[in-house]
Write a protein that holds these residues in place. Structure first.
Motif, PDB file in Angstrom:
ATOM      1  N   ARG A  34       0.812  -1.210   0.000  1.00 34.19           N
ATOM      2  CA  ARG A  34       0.000   0.000   0.000  1.00 34.19           C
ATOM      3  C   ARG A  34       0.847   1.262   0.000  1.00 34.19           C
ATOM      4  O   ARG A  34       0.432   2.287  -0.539  1.00 34.19           O
ATOM      5  CB  ARG A  34      -0.966  -0.001   1.186  1.00 34.19           C
ATOM      6  N   GLY A  35       2.039   1.189   0.555  1.00 36.87           N
ATOM      7  CA  GLY A  35       2.904   2.361   0.605  1.00 36.87           C
ATOM      8  C   GLY A  35       3.400   2.824  -0.747  1.00 36.87           C
ATOM      9  O   GLY A  35       3.907   3.946  -0.876  1.00 36.87           O
ATOM     10  N   GLU A  36       3.262   1.986  -1.766  1.00 37.93           N
ATOM     11  CA  GLU A  36       3.739   2.350  -3.099  1.00 37.93           C
ATOM     12  C   GLU A  36       2.672   3.061  -3.926  1.00 37.93           C
ATOM     13  O   GLU A  36       2.962   3.503  -5.037  1.00 37.93           O
ATOM     14  CB  GLU A  36       4.225   1.099  -3.829  1.00 37.93           C
ATOM     15  N   TYR A  37       1.484   3.167  -3.404  1.00 38.72           N
ATOM     16  CA  TYR A  37       0.408   3.831  -4.129  1.00 38.72           C
ATOM     17  C   TYR A  37       0.328   5.299  -3.710  1.00 38.72           C
ATOM     18  O   TYR A  37       0.393   5.626  -2.525  1.00 38.72           O
ATOM     19  CB  TYR A  37      -0.924   3.123  -3.882  1.00 38.72           C
ATOM     20  N   ASP A  38       0.174   6.146  -4.711  1.00 42.18           N
ATOM     21  CA  ASP A  38       0.220   7.586  -4.479  1.00 42.18           C
ATOM     22  C   ASP A  38      -1.153   8.213  -4.265  1.00 42.18           C
ATOM     23  O   ASP A  38      -1.259   9.253  -3.610  1.00 42.18           O
ATOM     24  CB  ASP A  38       0.892   8.277  -5.666  1.00 42.18           C
ATOM     25  N   TYR A  39      -2.172   7.623  -4.849  1.00 40.97           N
ATOM     26  CA  TYR A  39      -3.501   8.228  -4.818  1.00 40.97           C
ATOM     27  C   TYR A  39      -4.507   7.203  -4.305  1.00 40.97           C
ATOM     28  O   TYR A  39      -4.484   6.037  -4.727  1.00 40.97           O
ATOM     29  CB  TYR A  39      -3.902   8.700  -6.221  1.00 40.97           C
ATOM     30  N   TRP A  40      -5.393   7.677  -3.425  1.00 40.19           N
ATOM     31  CA  TRP A  40      -6.371   6.811  -2.774  1.00 40.19           C
ATOM     32  C   TRP A  40      -7.758   7.432  -2.834  1.00 40.19           C
ATOM     33  O   TRP A  40      -7.912   8.652  -2.741  1.00 40.19           O
ATOM     34  CB  TRP A  40      -5.990   6.603  -1.312  1.00 40.19           C
ATOM     35  N   GLY A  41      -8.761   6.568  -2.933  1.00 37.14           N
ATOM     36  CA  GLY A  41     -10.124   7.005  -2.748  1.00 37.14           C
ATOM     37  C   GLY A  41     -10.477   7.030  -1.277  1.00 37.14           C
ATOM     38  O   GLY A  41      -9.665   6.695  -0.410  1.00 37.14           O
ATOM     39  N   GLN A  42     -11.733   7.394  -1.002  1.00 39.22           N
ATOM     40  CA  GLN A  42     -12.183   7.537   0.381  1.00 39.22           C
ATOM     41  C   GLN A  42     -12.701   6.228   0.957  1.00 39.22           C
ATOM     42  O   GLN A  42     -12.939   6.124   2.158  1.00 39.22           O
ATOM     43  CB  GLN A  42     -13.272   8.611   0.470  1.00 39.22           C
ATOM     44  N   GLY A  43     -12.906   5.227   0.097  1.00 42.21           N
ATOM     45  CA  GLY A  43     -13.361   3.920   0.560  1.00 42.21           C
ATOM     46  C   GLY A  43     -14.864   3.746   0.469  1.00 42.21           C
ATOM     47  O   GLY A  43     -15.635   4.717   0.472  1.00 42.21           O
ATOM     48  N   THR A  44     -15.268   2.489   0.364  1.00 44.19           N
ATOM     49  CA  THR A  44     -16.677   2.139   0.369  1.00 44.19           C
ATOM     50  C   THR A  44     -16.842   0.893   1.229  1.00 44.19           C
ATOM     51  O   THR A  44     -16.047  -0.043   1.133  1.00 44.19           O
ATOM     52  CB  THR A  44     -17.218   1.933  -1.058  1.00 44.19           C
ATOM     53  N   GLN A  45     -17.863   0.883   2.076  1.00 47.31           N
ATOM     54  CA  GLN A  45     -18.026  -0.184   3.070  1.00 47.31           C
ATOM     55  C   GLN A  45     -18.807  -1.359   2.502  1.00 47.31           C
ATOM     56  O   GLN A  45     -19.907  -1.185   1.946  1.00 47.31           O
ATOM     57  CB  GLN A  45     -18.739   0.347   4.307  1.00 47.31           C
ATOM     58  N   VAL A  46     -18.239  -2.540   2.669  1.00 44.36           N
ATOM     59  CA  VAL A  46     -18.920  -3.789   2.321  1.00 44.36           C
ATOM     60  C   VAL A  46     -19.111  -4.582   3.599  1.00 44.36           C
ATOM     61  O   VAL A  46     -18.152  -4.830   4.333  1.00 44.36           O
ATOM     62  CB  VAL A  46     -18.094  -4.611   1.306  1.00 44.36           C
ATOM     63  N   THR A  47     -20.338  -4.958   3.864  1.00 42.36           N
ATOM     64  CA  THR A  47     -20.653  -5.765   5.037  1.00 42.36           C
ATOM     65  C   THR A  47     -21.369  -7.027   4.580  1.00 42.36           C
ATOM     66  O   THR A  47     -22.388  -6.940   3.892  1.00 42.36           O
ATOM     67  CB  THR A  47     -21.529  -4.991   6.020  1.00 42.36           C
ATOM     68  N   VAL A  48     -20.808  -8.175   4.947  1.00 48.99           N
ATOM     69  CA  VAL A  48     -21.373  -9.460   4.547  1.00 48.99           C
ATOM     70  C   VAL A  48     -21.898 -10.141   5.797  1.00 48.99           C
ATOM     71  O   VAL A  48     -21.127 -10.485   6.700  1.00 48.99           O
ATOM     72  CB  VAL A  48     -20.333 -10.338   3.844  1.00 48.99           C
ATOM     73  N   SER A  49     -23.195 -10.350   5.841  1.00 54.50           N
ATOM     74  CA  SER A  49     -23.793 -10.996   7.001  1.00 54.50           C
ATOM     75  C   SER A  49     -23.946 -12.492   6.742  1.00 54.50           C
ATOM     76  O   SER A  49     -24.179 -12.920   5.621  1.00 54.50           O
ATOM     77  CB  SER A  49     -25.149 -10.371   7.306  1.00 54.50           C
ATOM     78  N   SER A  50     -23.831 -13.262   7.804  1.00 60.07           N
ATOM     79  CA  SER A  50     -23.887 -14.729   7.671  1.00 60.07           C
ATOM     80  C   SER A  50     -25.303 -15.236   7.798  1.00 60.07           C
ATOM     81  O   SER A  50     -26.210 -14.507   8.151  1.00 60.07           O
ATOM     82  CB  SER A  50     -23.001 -15.376   8.727  1.00 60.07           C
TER      83      SER A  50
END
Length: 121
Positions: free
Chosen positions: A105-121
């Protein structure tokens, strides 16, 4: 400089499928290798998959279930996730770097803000 925006995360049931999208603006995605990472609560951000001009790679736990693809015309990248498991629950991030792909991950220069994935059992 490229700005990345992830979308598509939501709550799903185990075994379901979900597609995450990474949209880019400010520059063309074709100039970059793109990685997807995920971070579960209390854990480090981990590598999921990456795509460059010549190859696509996957972390072992998602191999055969996740598929990464580009739509260069839309300047967009997709992460298709099938047969989701509760352990896939995390915030998912796309990231861009020039040159070849990397699982670090340290080699990546640009990042998005993220999106949450939740998987329920």
């Amino acid at each position: 400089q490229v700005n990345l925006v992830e979308s598509g995360g939501r709550v799903v049931q185990a075994g379901d499928s979900l597609t995450l999208t990474c949209d880019a603006n400010g520059d063309t995605l074709r100039r970059y290798s793109i990685g997807w990472f995920r971070q579960a609560p209390g854990k480090d951000r981990e590598f999921v998959a990456a795509i460059s001009w010549i190859t696509t790679v996957y972390e072992d736990s998602v191999k055969g279930r996740f598929t990464l693809s580009r739509d260069n015309a839309k300047n967009r990248l997709y992460l298709q996730m099938n047969n989701l498991k509760p352990e896939d629950t995390a915030a998912y991030y796309c990231a861009a770097k020039r040159g070849g792909w990397s699982s670090r991950r340290g080699e990546y220069d640009y990042w998005g803000q993220g999106t949450q994935v939740t998987v329920s059992s």
